[in-house]
Design an enzyme around this catalytic site. Structure first.
Site, PDB file in Angstrom:
ATOM      1  N   GLU A 270       0.821  -1.210   0.000  1.00  0.00           N
ATOM      2  CA  GLU A 270       0.000   0.000   0.000  1.00  0.00           C
ATOM      3  C   GLU A 270       0.860   1.266   0.000  1.00  0.00           C
ATOM      4  OE1 GLU A 270      -2.950  -0.323  -0.754  1.00  0.00           O
ATOM      5  OE2 GLU A 270      -3.175  -2.462  -0.342  1.00  0.00           O
ATOM      6  N   GLU A 299      -1.022  -0.714  -9.835  1.00  0.00           N
ATOM      7  CA  GLU A 299      -0.603  -1.966  -9.198  1.00  0.00           C
ATOM      8  C   GLU A 299       0.875  -2.246  -9.450  1.00  0.00           C
ATOM      9  OE1 GLU A 299      -1.371  -5.397  -6.802  1.00  0.00           O
ATOM     10  OE2 GLU A 299      -2.396  -3.487  -7.129  1.00  0.00           O
TER      11      GLU A 299
END
Length: 502
Positions: A270, A299
């Site tokens: 994250e 991503e």
């Protein structure tokens, strides 16, 4: 009205919309981190109303008129790349969004808010049946949206395009088919070699305190470049990152007192997302030049940090001495032990706990189920059985419960059908970007050992973050690496790592 005024008005209009969207994101963040359970129904109404207002703003006919005026001027005079990018992307977004009726957009948002609460209860009670009715509503509304958007071949194309612009179902299916063959072969080779290899280290027993885990992860996130004056870290059922403004990008994690590496790797993952958001041009926030290009590219940033840093031996030579300050039971563990532990290939029922190699199989399971649902070849009530069947086929394991199977991900409750393929696309992009980074900067091992991740971050800021939505994903990857996306880099990276750590 002159044309410069038209463009300026668009900037002002979308700046206001971005503030409303930030408020909507804040409601979502609160619902997943701080909101009491009984606040759900009212929160769903808030989300529905705000979504409707935002949709009305983004599809107002005045936007079309302003765009036409600004585009006419741009076609006859020279403009900066920033202006041309913003006009191009605004036009794309506008033409897509006007196809979706406001009542459908708001209904989807309101249903998703209720579905998220149902999903949380279903996970707690380990019962897919609790989630099933609202999932059926989500699917019906999502397919209605796909029809409104239009598509060339099948509904899934319209849904996938929202997350990875320009991607098509047939191309993703082809990529996944080839990748599955290569990864299955690699997995089988690892299993054979494992019989003669040293056993994977077993992590010393916990408990690993939640407070200690949080402090350690904050230390690591700070070292990676995350500034806690521009963010915070909280607990949620499903880890995520969220951008509320150029100076407010938050992350969440989920702790496991038996294994601190689960929260750590999620935190690093994250943090990678958050650093991308914080690296977008702040002066262009609210316009396409200040936005990420796709979820696959987003991503790629989290996977670069999680897999190419967080699972590497040089990283653990830096991080293990810090970890021992919080977890004395790691005193006898070596950096090599830690690198092998977090890189160990072993099928797991839970996607977010999966190793680098088998993780992609999890995505393929979800992709096939979503295709079945959107093609109306699979009924919602049959999803758990279909899930277990494919997990057995792809990974030779069967989830022991719905909570460890078809209920483990939050995405479907949010209406995010078509999202999952971006995870594997992100892995593909990440491996290719890392290969290019090494060619440009040289091996990063010594930097990682010293806890110096700035060259790594700066390279990604230069070639990815600073570009906003200037390029579509394939062109962005090509600009950064010299070639279009190529999954072979991912296969080669996995082979190299497994050879070093097996």
């Amino acid at each position: 009205m002159n044309d410069n005024t038209a463009y300026s008005q668009l900037v002002t209009l979308f700046a206001e919309v971005s503030r409303l969207e930030s408020a909507l994101e804040l409601l979502d963040w609160d619902s997943q981190t701080k909101m009491p359970s009984k606040g759900g129904p009212y929160r769903a109404e808030q989300i529905e109303i705000l979504t409707r207002i935002i949709h009305q703003r983004r599809t107002d006919p005045s936007i079309g008129r302003l765009l036409s005026q600004a585009e006419d001027h741009a076609s006859s005079t020279e403009h900066s790349d920033v202006i041309m990018t913003n006009l191009h992307r605004w036009r794309q977004d506008y033409e897509r969004e006007v196809k979706v009726p406001a009542e459908l957009a708001s209904k989807l948002a309101e249903t998703a808010a209720r579905a998220k609460d149902a999903w949380l209860e279903a996970r707690k009670e380990n019962s897919f049946a609790i989630f099933e009715p609202l999932f059926r509503e989500i699917l019906d509304l999502t397919l209605t949206k796909a029809e409104a958007l239009g598509y060339e071949e099948e509904p899934y194309d319209a849904l996938l395009d929202a997350y990875e612009p320009g991607s098509r179902t047939r191309d993703v299916a082809h990529l996944f088919s080839r990748l599955r063959e290569d990864l299955t072969e690699l997995f089988q080779d690892i299993v054979k070699k494992r019989d003669t290899a040293e056993a994977c280290p077993i992590l010393p027993p916990g408990p690993y305190g939640v407070a200690e885990q949080s402090a350690f992860i904050q230390d690591i996130a700070t070292a990676l470049g995350y500034n806690f004056q521009s963010g915070r870290m909280d607990e949620s059922a499903h880890p995520f990152s969220i951008q509320l403004s150029p100076g407010d990008v938050r992350i969440t994690i989920a702790h496991d007192e038996s294994d601190f590496t689960k929260a750590l790797l999620a935190g690093i993952h994250e943090t990678g997302h958050a650093l991308y958001s914080l690296g977008l041009p702040a002066e262009h926030f609210g316009t396409p030049m200040g936005q990420y290009v796709s979820l696959g590219v987003h991503e790629s940033q989290s996977r670069l940090f999680e897999n190419f840093i967080g699972r590497s031996l040089p990283f653990w030579e830096f991080a293990l001495p810090i970890a021992r300050q919080y977890f004395p039971q790691l005193a006898a563990f070596t950096p090599h032990d830690m690198a092998r532990y977090v890189s160990h290939v072993c099928p797991d029922c839970i996607r977010v706990h999966a190793d680098e190699l088998t993780y992609n199989m999890h995505i393929m399971v979800r992709f096939e189920i979503e295709l079945g649902l959107t093609r109306r070849e699979l009924n919602v009530k049959d999803v758990p059985a279909a899930w277990n069947e494919r997990m057995q086929e792809f990974l030779n394991i069967t989830p022991p419960s719905d909570s460890d199977g078809a209920l483990q991900d939050i995405h479907w409750s949010l209406g995010a059908i078509g999202y999952f393929p971006t995870y594997t696309l992100g892995n593909v992009y990440a491996a290719q970007l890392y290969n290019a980074l090494i060619k440009d900067l040289g091996a990063q091992d010594e930097h990682f050992r010293a806890g110096d991740f700035k060259p790594f971050l700066d390279w990604n800021r230069r070639f990815v973050h600073s570009k906003g939505r200037q390029f579509d994903p394939p062109e962005l990857i090509s600009q950064a690496t010299g070639e279009l996306p190529n999954a072979q880099y991912l296969v080669d990276a996995l082979k190299q790592k497994m050879a070093l750590l097996l």
